[in-house]
Motif scaffolding. Structure first.
Motif, PDB file in Angstrom:
ATOM      1  N   VAL A 221       0.865  -1.178   0.000  1.00 42.48           N
ATOM      2  CA  VAL A 221       0.000   0.000   0.000  1.00 42.48           C
ATOM      3  C   VAL A 221       0.904   1.231   0.000  1.00 42.48           C
ATOM      4  CG1 VAL A 221      -1.803   1.258   1.234  1.00 42.48           C
ATOM      5  CG2 VAL A 221      -1.740  -1.254   1.342  1.00 42.48           C
ATOM      6  N   PHE A 222       0.826   2.022  -1.069  1.00 40.63           N
ATOM      7  CA  PHE A 222       1.617   3.254  -1.174  1.00 40.63           C
ATOM      8  C   PHE A 222       0.728   4.457  -0.917  1.00 40.63           C
ATOM      9  CE2 PHE A 222       4.058   0.413  -4.026  1.00 40.63           C
ATOM     10  CZ  PHE A 222       5.339   0.587  -3.496  1.00 40.63           C
ATOM     11  N   VAL A 223       1.235   5.385  -0.098  1.00 39.27           N
ATOM     12  CA  VAL A 223       0.561   6.663   0.113  1.00 39.27           C
ATOM     13  C   VAL A 223       1.602   7.770  -0.031  1.00 39.27           C
ATOM     14  CG1 VAL A 223      -1.213   5.700   1.640  1.00 39.27           C
ATOM     15  CG2 VAL A 223       0.910   6.591   2.621  1.00 39.27           C
ATOM     16  N   ASN A 224       1.126   9.006  -0.205  1.00 36.28           N
ATOM     17  CA  ASN A 224       2.035  10.144  -0.287  1.00 36.28           C
ATOM     18  C   ASN A 224       2.524  10.531   1.106  1.00 36.28           C
ATOM     19  OD1 ASN A 224       2.093  10.710  -3.092  1.00 36.28           O
ATOM     20  ND2 ASN A 224       0.055  11.643  -2.948  1.00 36.28           N
ATOM     21  N   ALA A 225       3.812  10.759   1.224  1.00 34.36           N
ATOM     22  CA  ALA A 225       4.376  11.178   2.509  1.00 34.36           C
ATOM     23  C   ALA A 225       3.704  12.458   3.006  1.00 34.36           C
ATOM     24  CB  ALA A 225       5.886  11.384   2.372  1.00 34.36           C
ATOM     25  N   ALA A 226       3.522  13.425   2.120  1.00 38.99           N
ATOM     26  CA  ALA A 226       2.954  14.714   2.529  1.00 38.99           C
ATOM     27  C   ALA A 226       1.542  14.579   3.071  1.00 38.99           C
ATOM     28  CB  ALA A 226       2.977  15.686   1.350  1.00 38.99           C
ATOM     29  N   ASP A 227       0.805  13.600   2.577  1.00 38.42           N
ATOM     30  CA  ASP A 227      -0.579  13.424   3.018  1.00 38.42           C
ATOM     31  C   ASP A 227      -0.681  12.933   4.458  1.00 38.42           C
ATOM     32  OD1 ASP A 227      -1.365  14.229   0.523  1.00 38.42           O
ATOM     33  OD2 ASP A 227      -1.924  12.233  -0.188  1.00 38.42           O
ATOM     34  N   ILE A 228       0.400  12.357   4.977  1.00 37.72           N
ATOM     35  CA  ILE A 228       0.371  11.868   6.363  1.00 37.72           C
ATOM     36  C   ILE A 228       1.380  12.617   7.241  1.00 37.72           C
ATOM     37  CG2 ILE A 228      -0.555   9.597   5.817  1.00 37.72           C
ATOM     38  CD1 ILE A 228       2.280   8.481   5.872  1.00 37.72           C
ATOM     39  N   GLY A 229       1.803  13.784   6.772  1.00 39.91           N
ATOM     40  CA  GLY A 229       2.632  14.657   7.588  1.00 39.91           C
ATOM     41  C   GLY A 229       4.116  14.383   7.564  1.00 39.91           C
ATOM     42  N   TYR A 230       4.590  13.705   6.520  1.00 44.04           N
ATOM     43  CA  TYR A 230       6.023  13.401   6.438  1.00 44.04           C
ATOM     44  C   TYR A 230       6.634  14.011   5.180  1.00 44.04           C
ATOM     45  CZ  TYR A 230       5.036  10.006  10.118  1.00 44.04           C
ATOM     46  OH  TYR A 230       4.643   9.421  11.288  1.00 44.04           O
ATOM     47  N   SER A 231       7.968  14.029   5.160  1.00 43.64           N
ATOM     48  CA  SER A 231       8.694  14.582   4.018  1.00 43.64           C
ATOM     49  C   SER A 231       9.249  13.501   3.104  1.00 43.64           C
ATOM     50  CB  SER A 231       9.856  15.448   4.520  1.00 43.64           C
ATOM     51  OG  SER A 231      10.820  14.641   5.206  1.00 43.64           O
ATOM     52  N   GLY A 232       9.348  12.264   3.608  1.00 41.39           N
ATOM     53  CA  GLY A 232       9.983  11.202   2.848  1.00 41.39           C
ATOM     54  C   GLY A 232      11.464  11.062   3.137  1.00 41.39           C
ATOM     55  N   THR A 233      12.001  11.942   3.994  1.00 44.69           N
ATOM     56  CA  THR A 233      13.421  11.877   4.364  1.00 44.69           C
ATOM     57  C   THR A 233      13.625  11.238   5.737  1.00 44.69           C
ATOM     58  OG1 THR A 233      13.390  14.074   5.394  1.00 44.69           O
ATOM     59  CG2 THR A 233      13.872  13.970   3.034  1.00 44.69           C
ATOM     60  N   GLU A 234      12.557  10.741   6.338  1.00 37.61           N
ATOM     61  CA  GLU A 234      12.636  10.224   7.707  1.00 37.61           C
ATOM     62  C   GLU A 234      13.582   9.025   7.804  1.00 37.61           C
ATOM     63  OE1 GLU A 234       9.225  12.785   7.410  1.00 37.61           O
ATOM     64  OE2 GLU A 234       9.819  11.084   6.175  1.00 37.61           O
ATOM     65  N   LEU A 235      14.240   8.913   8.946  1.00 40.83           N
ATOM     66  CA  LEU A 235      15.066   7.760   9.265  1.00 40.83           C
ATOM     67  C   LEU A 235      14.318   6.873  10.255  1.00 40.83           C
ATOM     68  CD1 LEU A 235      18.616   9.386   9.545  1.00 40.83           C
ATOM     69  CD2 LEU A 235      17.432   8.483   7.524  1.00 40.83           C
ATOM     70  N   ARG A 236      14.904   5.737  10.555  1.00 42.21           N
ATOM     71  CA  ARG A 236      14.199   4.729  11.342  1.00 42.21           C
ATOM     72  C   ARG A 236      13.726   5.268  12.691  1.00 42.21           C
ATOM     73  NH1 ARG A 236      17.159  -1.021  12.091  1.00 42.21           N
ATOM     74  NH2 ARG A 236      18.881   0.427  12.429  1.00 42.21           N
ATOM     75  N   GLU A 237      14.591   5.998  13.382  1.00 36.53           N
ATOM     76  CA  GLU A 237      14.240   6.469  14.726  1.00 36.53           C
ATOM     77  C   GLU A 237      13.099   7.484  14.705  1.00 36.53           C
ATOM     78  OE1 GLU A 237      17.228   6.489  13.371  1.00 36.53           O
ATOM     79  OE2 GLU A 237      18.185   4.812  14.437  1.00 36.53           O
ATOM     80  N   ASP A 238      12.988   8.222  13.599  1.00 40.25           N
ATOM     81  CA  ASP A 238      11.934   9.238  13.505  1.00 40.25           C
ATOM     82  C   ASP A 238      10.547   8.613  13.573  1.00 40.25           C
ATOM     83  OD1 ASP A 238      13.863  11.242  13.124  1.00 40.25           O
ATOM     84  OD2 ASP A 238      13.901  10.893  10.966  1.00 40.25           O
ATOM     85  N   ILE A 239      10.423   7.405  13.075  1.00 43.60           N
ATOM     86  CA  ILE A 239       9.135   6.720  13.053  1.00 43.60           C
ATOM     87  C   ILE A 239       9.019   5.721  14.191  1.00 43.60           C
ATOM     88  CG2 ILE A 239       7.599   5.259  11.690  1.00 43.60           C
ATOM     89  CD1 ILE A 239       7.977   8.056  10.530  1.00 43.60           C
ATOM     90  N   ASN A 240      10.049   4.911  14.372  1.00 44.19           N
ATOM     91  CA  ASN A 240       9.952   3.806  15.326  1.00 44.19           C
ATOM     92  C   ASN A 240       9.937   4.256  16.782  1.00 44.19           C
ATOM     93  OD1 ASN A 240       9.935   2.159  13.123  1.00 44.19           O
ATOM     94  ND2 ASN A 240      12.066   1.489  13.324  1.00 44.19           N
TER      95      ASN A 240
END
Length: 394
Positions: A221-240
Motif C-alpha cells: 500500500v503506497f501513500v504520499n508522505a505529505a498526506d500523512i505529515g512526512y517529508s519522505g526523508t525520515e530515518l528509522r528512529e523518527d518513526i519507530n
C-alpha cells in the motif's frame, strides 16, 4: 529432576541483501517439521527466540528486528525448469506465530547462493568459473526467481567490490530476476486488486487518503508522505520511536489490506503482519542517510520509506523494491507520479540507508497492465554454518 538434552539441526546463518536468516535443507529438519504445521512453526520460533516479551532475542538466533527474524527452507525442486524450492517464514518477535504469507526478496539472494553451497543444484550446471544461473521456485507465492550467482573454482564467490547501501561491507554482486512478479491471473486484473491505479482509502482516525495498492513482489500500500505529515526523508528512529506514528501507519496498512481483499476483518491483521507492506513516497530531495552520507536530490528519482512487521525498515525490503519498480513503471500510480510521471524502465529511489536501483518491464495489454520481470542487484554471504541447537519440543 532430569531434563532432556538439546537437539541439534544442521543450519546455515546467512546474510542476503539487507536481511539475515537461518537456512535449512528440508531433509535436515526433524520429520515432524518437514511438513507445514505447528511443529515446524514451534521449531522456527524457538530457533529465532520468539515470542520474546523483552524484544531482544537473547535466547535465539534472531536479531529482534523484522530484517533478522527469518527462517528459510530449501529443497531440490519438484517443478520442471527449476533447481530448488524456496520457502520463507517471517517469525514474529513478540507474538507466537510464523507468517508464511509472502516472500523475502533480500533472502532470495541468499537462497540462490545457499542452493549451490548445500549441493541442491545439479553439479553439471555449475561452471568452474563464471555465473551459475539458479532457477528458484518461490513456494510462498508460487513465482519464479532467477539468481545469477558468481562462481570461482566451482564455489560460490562471496567476496567482491559490490556495495549495497544498508550493508556495511562490500561483497560479490548477485543479480536477481523476479519473473512475472505480480499476482495477476494472466489478464493483469489482480496486480491492482481494486482494479485502479489510484484509490481513495478511508482510514479510521485519519480520513481519506490517496493510495496505490499493488500486488507485485509483495502486496504493498503506497501513500504520499505529505498526506500523512512526512517529508519522505525520515530515518528509522523518527518513526519507530513514535508509537502514535506507528499506530497511524498500521491503521493505513489494515485499511489497505481490507480493500485489497487480503483480510476480511481488521483483527486478522494481527496474524498477517508480513503482508501487505505500507510505504510512503515523496519527490526527490536531499537528506542525510543513516550512515551519515549526504544524499543529494539529483541522486534519486523519488524517496520511499517502508515498514515491515510494524517498524520502519532500515533500508528497503527486496520484495517491496519490486513493488516500487513495478509501480514506478506504470504511469498514474503514486510511485510513478512521485518520480515525475511518464514511462520508465527503472528508478533509483532513496531509502533510510541510501539509494537502490530497480528495474521493471511493464506493458499494457488489452487495457490491463502487466509486468514481465523486475531486476535488482544484491549480495549474500555465509556468516556461520554448523548446527543450531534447541530444546526438544514438549
Amino acid at each position: 529432576m532430569a531434563f532432556p538434552a538439546q537437539i541439534r539441526i544442521p543450519a546455515t546463518y546467512m546474510r542476503g541483501g539487507t536481511s539475515k536468516g537461518v537456512f535449512f535443507r528440508l531433509e535436515d529438519l526433524p520429520p515432524a517439521c518437514q511438513v507445514p504445521g505447528a511443529a515446524r512453526d514451534a521449531l522456527f520460533m524457538r530457533v529465532i527466540g520468539s515470542p520474546d516479551p523483552y524484544a531482544a532475542h537473547i535466547d535465539g538466533m534472531g536479531g529482534a528486528t523484522s530484517s533478522t527474524s527469518k527462517c528459510v527452507i530449501l529443497s531440490k525442486s519438484r517443478r520442471d525448469g527449476h533447481d530448488v524450492d524456496y520457502l520463507y517464514g517471517q517469525v514474529s518477535i513478540d507474538k507466537a506465530f510464523v507468517d508464511w504469507s509472502g516472500n523475502c526478496g533480500n533472502l532470495s539472494t541468499a537462497a540462490g547462493a545457499f542452493a549451490i553451497h548445500a549441493g541442491l543444484v545439479d553439479p553439471t550446471r555449475i561452471p568452474d568459473n563464471g555465473v551459475c544461473v539458479v532457477r528458484i521456485w518461490q513456494a510462498n507465492i508460487g513465482k519464479t526467481i532467477i539468481a545469477h550467482v558468481p562462481v570461482t573454482d566451482g564455489q560460490v564467490q562471496e567476496t567482491g567490490d559490490f556495495e549495497l547501501d544498508g550493508v556495511t561491507f562490500p561483497a560479490a554482486e548477485i543479480v536477481l530476476e523476479f519473473v512475472d512478479p505480480s499476482d495477476d491471473d494472466g489478464e493483469g486484473a489482480s496486480m491492482f486488486p481494486t482494479g485502479n491505479l489510484l484509490d481513495q482509502l478511508e482510514v479510521p482516525g485519519i480520513g481519506r487518503l490517496s493510495a496505490t495498492m499493488i500486488s507485485a513482489g509483495i502486496p504493498t500500500v503506497f501513500v504520499n508522505a505529505a498526506d500523512i505529515g512526512y517529508s519522505g526523508t525520515e530515518l528509522r528512529e523518527d518513526i519507530n520511536n513514535d508509537p502514535d506514528a506507528l499506530a497511524r501507519l498500521e491503521a493505513i496498512r489494515v485499511a489497505g489490506a481490507l480493500r485489497m481483499g487480503l483480510i476480511s476483518d481488521p483483527a486478522e491483521a494481527l496474524t498477517r503482519q508480513h503482508t501487505p507492506k505500507i510505504a510512503f513516497v515523496a519527490p526527490p530531495q536531499g537528506y542525510q542517510a543513516s550512515s551519515g552520507r549526504q544524499i543529494q536530490a539529483a541522486d534519486t528519482d523519488l524517496l520511499v520509506r517502508a515498514l515491515s512487521m510494524g517498524k520502519l525498515h532500515h533500508a528497503m525490503m527486496g520484495t517491496c523494491a519490486v513493488a516500487i519498480g513495478t509501480a514506478a513503471a506504470i504511469p498514474g500510480t503514486l510511485v510513478n507520479l512521485a518520480a515525475g510521471g511518464g514511462e520508465r524502465s527503472s528508478v533509483v529511489f532513496g531509502h533510510p540507508s541510501g539509494t537502490l536501483r530497480v528495474g521493471a518491464e511493464a506493458r499494457q495489454q488489452d487495457g490491463q497492465w502487466q509486468v514481465t520481470r523486475a531486476i535488482m542487484s544484491r549480495s549474500a554471504r555465509i556468516l556461520m554454518e554448523g548446527w543450531v541447537r534447541v530444546p526438544p519440543s514438549e
